[in-house]
Structures are given as C-alpha cells and as structure tokens.
Design a protein around this motif. Structure first.
Motif, PDB file in Angstrom:
ATOM      1  N   VAL A 165       0.871  -1.173   0.000  1.00 15.29           N
ATOM      2  CA  VAL A 165       0.000   0.000   0.000  1.00 15.29           C
ATOM      3  C   VAL A 165       0.911   1.227   0.000  1.00 15.29           C
ATOM      4  O   VAL A 165       1.748   1.390   0.888  1.00 15.29           O
ATOM      5  N   ARG A 169      -0.712   7.342  -0.212  1.00 17.27           N
ATOM      6  CA  ARG A 169      -2.136   7.245  -0.531  1.00 17.27           C
ATOM      7  C   ARG A 169      -3.016   7.908   0.517  1.00 17.27           C
ATOM      8  O   ARG A 169      -3.806   8.809   0.211  1.00 17.27           O
ATOM      9  N   ALA A 170      -2.918   7.464   1.767  1.00 19.76           N
ATOM     10  CA  ALA A 170      -3.829   7.927   2.814  1.00 19.76           C
ATOM     11  C   ALA A 170      -3.732   9.426   3.081  1.00 19.76           C
ATOM     12  O   ALA A 170      -4.767  10.109   3.148  1.00 19.76           O
ATOM     13  N   LEU A 173      -5.364  11.350   0.164  1.00 23.18           N
ATOM     14  CA  LEU A 173      -6.821  11.191   0.173  1.00 23.18           C
ATOM     15  C   LEU A 173      -7.449  12.020   1.288  1.00 23.18           C
ATOM     16  O   LEU A 173      -8.537  12.579   1.118  1.00 23.18           O
ATOM     17  N   ALA A 174      -6.761  12.118   2.428  1.00 22.20           N
ATOM     18  CA  ALA A 174      -7.279  12.936   3.528  1.00 22.20           C
ATOM     19  C   ALA A 174      -7.313  14.412   3.135  1.00 22.20           C
ATOM     20  O   ALA A 174      -8.284  15.130   3.445  1.00 22.20           O
ATOM     21  N   ASP A 177     -10.198  14.917   0.761  1.00 20.55           N
ATOM     22  CA  ASP A 177     -11.474  14.896   1.477  1.00 20.55           C
ATOM     23  C   ASP A 177     -11.701  16.217   2.195  1.00 20.55           C
ATOM     24  O   ASP A 177     -12.816  16.776   2.184  1.00 20.55           O
TER      25      ASP A 177
END
Length: 282
Positions: A165, A169-170, A173-174, A177
């Motif tokens: 992963v 990425r995270a 994406l946060a 958002d």
C-alpha cells in the motif's frame, strides 16, 4: 536615424510573443504581477500555479498542488531517473548534465503514469456524465474494460511494484477529502479514482490499491490541470530528488559507477565462442 539593417523589416520585438513574463530594464513581471510583490507575498508553489495556469491559487488549491509535488520528489536509487543521475555524476559530466540525464528518463513508463491516470479519470467522468443514471462505479467498470480490451495490462495509478500500500495514498486522500468538504474541489475525479479501485478489487483477495500516481492524478484533475501538465509537474517535483541524489553522489566520489557492482557481471546469453586451440596443435 533609421538603421538600414532593419529598414522594411517587420517589428522584431514581435518575434517572440508571450503572456507569461514581461522583462525590460528595471522591470520583471510574471503574468502582470511584479516580482517585488511575488517575493514579498507569495510562495514557490503559488508562483508555479501563476506561471503555468495564470492567476493565483486559493490557499487550499496551493496546498493540494504542493502535496502532489512533494509526493513526487524521490523514490530512492531504485528509481531509474535517480540511479541515472547518480551514475552520470560519477562520469565527470557536471551537475547540470547529471540532472538532465535523470529527467530524460521520465517517459511513458517511468514518470508518465500520472498523465495517463488523469486521462483515465477524465474518461470515467465523461462516461458517468453522458450515461444517465449510471453510477461512478459502473462508469469506471466500462472504461476499465475498454482500456483492458486494447491491451493495457496495468492501469496507470494502481498497484505498486514495491509497496503493498503506497504510504502516500492515505495522507493525500485525507487532503482531498478536506478540500472537498470545504468546497475547494468538486470531488468527481476523486470518486472516479476510488471507483476504479473498487472495480479492480472485485473478487480479489489481494487488493490493488491506488498509488501515488493515482492520488496525485486526482489532485491534478480536480484542480483543472490538463493531462500533459500533470506529467510536467511530476517532472518538476522529481527534479528535486534528482538534484539531491546527483549532488550527494558527487560528494561521495567514485568514478564511472555503473548499474551493478564490478563483482557482478551481466548474464551472457549469446553464442559460445569457439574453443581455444590446445598448445602444440598443428
């Protein structure tokens, strides 16, 4: 007094025409903004936006663009662009040549996935918008099927040969958002990218997550950058890593450092040489 060399010629000042920069003695302006004001009030990412797009970004737009650039800076010497710059630095070509050598490796396969993923997201959103009542996941399924039908084994922006992963990425994406909740972006390209991830993972025990090219493609698409500029901006970000590694290698020294240590030789797969004649043979 008329200069006979230019008599009858068109206005030579119009040979180059640009809306980007206005330069004359005592004046430097970028798209109508004086350099004095930019130096006092703006950061580098804001100036990148100004130069490439015109106008100035909002703080949230600048934050998203900065995140995309930072995420692309480096991926270590295993990345061909970085390895090439380091090898070039051991060949006595100079820092500028080492940087150019690394940048020149950023093509369709290494460095082009972000542009390709923006194209993918645009196609999915267009499919969703033209097919009344179609969900984003259904639109993504149709587009993914088309891409695979033309022989695309790997979808740009998904999976990673190194990371199960992608650690980028995270956090991205946060940020997306957060920007969406604040109304800074529409979010349709984020939905399209996540829909592809859902389609790819249907029936799989081992997921294929979106990678850095995918999440940065979401940023570029949401911010309105065309696909070609997505690649150019990736190159801009990666140049920082190329410069850093080329400089580090120059400080470490070494001469003509190749892709493998001298003790490891490439596997030869050509024809065998004829046996050498034995001593005393007629």
């Amino acid at each position: 007094m008329t200069d006979d060399r230019t008599a009858g010629q068109p206005d030579l000042a119009g040979w180059w025409q640009t809306a980007i920069s206005h330069i004359e003695p005592g004046t430097i302006e970028f798209r109508g903004h004086r350099i004095q004001e930019l130096l006092a009030e703006r950061g580098f990412v804001e100036v990148i936006w100004l130069m490439v797009r015109g106008g100035l970004p909002t703080p949230q737009q600048a934050r998203l663009l900065e995140a995309a650039l930072v995420a692309s800076v480096d991926h270590g010497p295993q990345a061909p662009s970085i390895a090439t710059a380091r090898m070039a630095a051991t060949c006595g070509v100079g820092l500028n040549n080492a940087i150019a050598s690394g940048v020149n490796l950023l093509g369709d396969v290494h460095g082009g996935a972000g542009q390709q993923c923006v194209e993918l997201l645009h196609e999915i959103v267009a499919e969703h918008d033209t097919a009344d009542g179609t969900s984003m996941v259904a639109a993504a399924g149709k587009v993914v099927a088309r891409w695979r039908a033309r022989g695309d084994r790997y979808l740009p922006g998904y999976g990673h040969r190194f990371h199960p992963v992608d650690p980028r990425r995270a956090p991205i994406l946060a940020l997306l958002d957060e920007a969406r909740r604040a109304g800074a972006i529409d979010g349709r390209y984020v939905d399209a990218g996540l829909a592809v991830e859902e389609v790819l993972n249907q029936g799989r025990s081992r997921p294929v997550p979106i990678n850095v090219d995918g999440v940065t493609a979401m940023i570029y698409a949401e911010l309105g950058f065309v696909p070609e500029l997505a690649r150019g901006l990736f190159v801009l970000g990666r140049t920082v890593g190329i410069l850093s590694h080329a400089w580090e290698q120059a400080q470490q020294g070494g001469r003509i450092k190749g892709p493998m240590p001298p003790s490891i030789l490439p596997r030869y797969t050509g024809p065998a040489a004829p046996a050498a004649p034995t001593a005393g043979a007629a």
